[in-house]
Design an enzyme around this catalytic site. Sequence first.
Site, short mmCIF file in Angstrom:
data_model
loop_
_atom_site.label_atom_id
_atom_site.label_comp_id
_atom_site.label_asym_id
_atom_site.label_seq_id
_atom_site.Cartn_x
_atom_site.Cartn_y
_atom_site.Cartn_z
N SER A 182 57.40 -53.77 -11.85
CA SER A 182 56.94 -54.98 -11.00
C SER A 182 56.52 -54.49 -9.65
O SER A 182 55.40 -55.36 -9.05
CB SER A 182 58.23 -55.81 -10.79
OG SER A 182 59.14 -55.14 -9.91
N ASN A 183 56.80 -53.35 -9.25
CA ASN A 183 56.02 -53.02 -7.80
C ASN A 183 54.54 -52.60 -8.14
O ASN A 183 53.53 -52.90 -7.14
CB ASN A 183 56.78 -51.99 -7.21
CG ASN A 183 57.92 -52.40 -6.36
OD1 ASN A 183 57.66 -52.86 -5.48
ND2 ASN A 183 59.09 -52.09 -6.88
N MET A 241 60.97 -42.48 -12.41
CA MET A 241 62.52 -42.14 -12.45
C MET A 241 62.47 -40.61 -12.49
O MET A 241 63.64 -40.22 -12.98
CB MET A 241 63.30 -42.93 -13.33
CG MET A 241 63.29 -44.20 -13.18
SD MET A 241 63.95 -44.71 -11.43
CE MET A 241 65.77 -44.23 -11.48
N ARG A 242 61.58 -39.71 -12.30
CA ARG A 242 61.76 -38.38 -12.57
C ARG A 242 61.19 -37.76 -11.19
O ARG A 242 60.41 -37.87 -10.66
CB ARG A 242 60.34 -37.95 -13.52
CG ARG A 242 60.43 -36.84 -14.34
CD ARG A 242 59.85 -36.79 -15.59
NE ARG A 242 60.47 -37.72 -16.65
CZ ARG A 242 61.26 -37.58 -17.22
NH1 ARG A 242 62.12 -36.10 -17.21
NH2 ARG A 242 61.89 -38.17 -18.28
N LEU A 243 62.02 -36.43 -11.01
CA LEU A 243 61.83 -35.74 -9.91
C LEU A 243 60.52 -34.94 -9.90
O LEU A 243 60.25 -34.21 -10.91
CB LEU A 243 62.97 -34.69 -9.70
CG LEU A 243 64.24 -35.51 -9.03
CD1 LEU A 243 65.19 -34.48 -8.68
CD2 LEU A 243 63.94 -36.03 -7.59
N ASN A 296 56.37 -43.25 -1.88
CA ASN A 296 57.38 -43.86 -2.90
C ASN A 296 58.01 -45.18 -2.15
O ASN A 296 57.90 -45.14 -1.09
CB ASN A 296 58.21 -42.99 -3.21
CG ASN A 296 59.49 -43.39 -4.02
OD1 ASN A 296 59.12 -43.90 -5.09
ND2 ASN A 296 60.72 -43.09 -3.64
N HIS A 356 61.50 -46.89 -1.89
CA HIS A 356 62.86 -46.79 -2.46
C HIS A 356 63.94 -47.87 -1.86
O HIS A 356 63.67 -48.52 -0.86
CB HIS A 356 63.31 -45.35 -1.58
CG HIS A 356 64.86 -45.00 -1.89
ND1 HIS A 356 65.18 -44.34 -2.92
CD2 HIS A 356 66.02 -45.22 -1.03
CE1 HIS A 356 66.45 -44.32 -2.78
NE2 HIS A 356 67.00 -44.71 -1.73
N SER A 365 62.54 -48.95 1.44
CA SER A 365 61.54 -48.31 2.52
C SER A 365 60.44 -47.78 1.77
O SER A 365 60.54 -47.28 0.53
CB SER A 365 62.29 -47.01 3.12
OG SER A 365 63.67 -47.49 3.76
N THR A 397 58.10 -35.72 -0.13
CA THR A 397 58.08 -34.35 0.30
C THR A 397 58.98 -33.72 -0.78
O THR A 397 59.57 -34.43 -1.86
CB THR A 397 58.63 -34.17 1.62
OG1 THR A 397 59.71 -34.61 1.53
CG2 THR A 397 57.87 -34.93 2.67
N GLU A 442 61.85 -32.98 -0.33
CA GLU A 442 63.23 -33.45 -0.25
C GLU A 442 63.33 -34.74 -0.84
O GLU A 442 62.50 -35.55 -0.28
CB GLU A 442 63.61 -33.38 1.18
CG GLU A 442 65.19 -33.87 1.53
CD GLU A 442 65.40 -34.27 2.94
OE1 GLU A 442 66.27 -35.02 3.13
OE2 GLU A 442 64.51 -33.97 3.83
N ASP A 477 63.61 -38.37 -1.33
CA ASP A 477 63.82 -39.57 -0.58
C ASP A 477 63.71 -39.18 0.97
O ASP A 477 64.14 -39.94 1.78
CB ASP A 477 64.92 -40.59 -0.80
CG ASP A 477 64.67 -41.03 -2.35
OD1 ASP A 477 63.50 -41.24 -2.79
OD2 ASP A 477 65.95 -41.05 -3.17
N GLU A 492 60.47 -56.06 -1.62
CA GLU A 492 59.51 -54.72 -1.97
C GLU A 492 58.22 -55.16 -2.50
O GLU A 492 57.05 -54.33 -1.86
CB GLU A 492 60.22 -54.03 -3.21
CG GLU A 492 61.61 -53.27 -2.99
CD GLU A 492 62.08 -52.60 -4.05
OE1 GLU A 492 61.37 -52.06 -4.86
OE2 GLU A 492 63.57 -52.56 -4.28
C1 GRF Z 1 62.70 -50.60 -7.32
O1 GRF Z 1 63.75 -51.13 -7.02
C2 GRF Z 1 61.95 -49.39 -6.45
O2 GRF Z 1 62.46 -49.56 -5.15
C3 GRF Z 1 62.85 -48.29 -7.18
O3 GRF Z 1 62.78 -48.49 -8.73
C4 GRF Z 1 62.63 -49.87 -8.73
C5 GRF Z 1 61.49 -50.11 -9.75
O4 GRF Z 1 61.35 -51.64 -9.97
N1 GRF Z 1 62.07 -47.02 -6.81
P1 GRF Z 1 59.95 -51.83 -10.68
O5 GRF Z 1 59.79 -50.82 -11.91
O6 GRF Z 1 58.81 -51.72 -9.79
O7 GRF Z 1 60.10 -53.26 -11.13
#
Ligand code: GRF
Length: 198
Positions: A24-25, A100-102, A117, A119, A146, A151, A153, A155, A184
């Site tokens: 969604s972002n 969701m991967r470092l 990113n 967060h 945020s 980087t 580190e 977040d 967001e």
């Molecule tokens: C969001 O809450 C974002 O802040 C976090 O993971 C979520 C992703 O949601 N990093 P989407 O896939 O953008 O809907």
Amino acid sequence: MAEAATGASSPRKRLGILISGRGSNMASLVEAAAAPDCPYTVVLVASDKPEAAGLAWAAEHGVPTFAQSPKGMPKAEYEAKIDAALRAAGVEAIALAGYMRLLSDDFVARWRGRIVNIHPSLLPKYKGLDTHARAIEAGDAEAGASVHLVTEELDGGHVLGQARVPILAGDTADSLAARVLAEEHKLYPKTLAAWLRS
Ligand code: GRF
């Protein structure tokens, strides 16, 4: 950035977006790019999850997509494939959006200063996972999101922008997440655009 004397605006930055899920972002970033004065154009949406709902959304909206599962290969090999796809698309800056991967230190170093990113916490509070449950558990009065530089580190990079929402009596992690997510979707395009113009 101001327009040149000729009246020609500066070329848009070529943005790649990495996702793992619903996206969604990512969708909010793609939609914001329709504005004539947006400083970026989304040239690739890439995912470590071929089944990510966001990939289908991007494809339906005419954005090139790339999927590469990391399963069965060393991390360096997986990241080399992502890196190659980004470079083949001419990507200049990367936005992580629910990826969701470092990222490895090597990958971050190759793109240093060019990855952001979003967060779901008011950094530096609540790095990592379960941010909303942790904010409620701590008795915080507000939560938020945020946008930060990436980087090595987790977040931990410089914060470029934040949005705040109150935590209400009776909030659950899910109800709070929904309220933060709506913010967001405004924060990310706005902050990304300001960063690219700076
Ligand atoms: C969001 O809450 C974002 O802040 C976090 O993971 C979520 C992703 O949601 N990093 P989407 O896939 O953008 O809907």
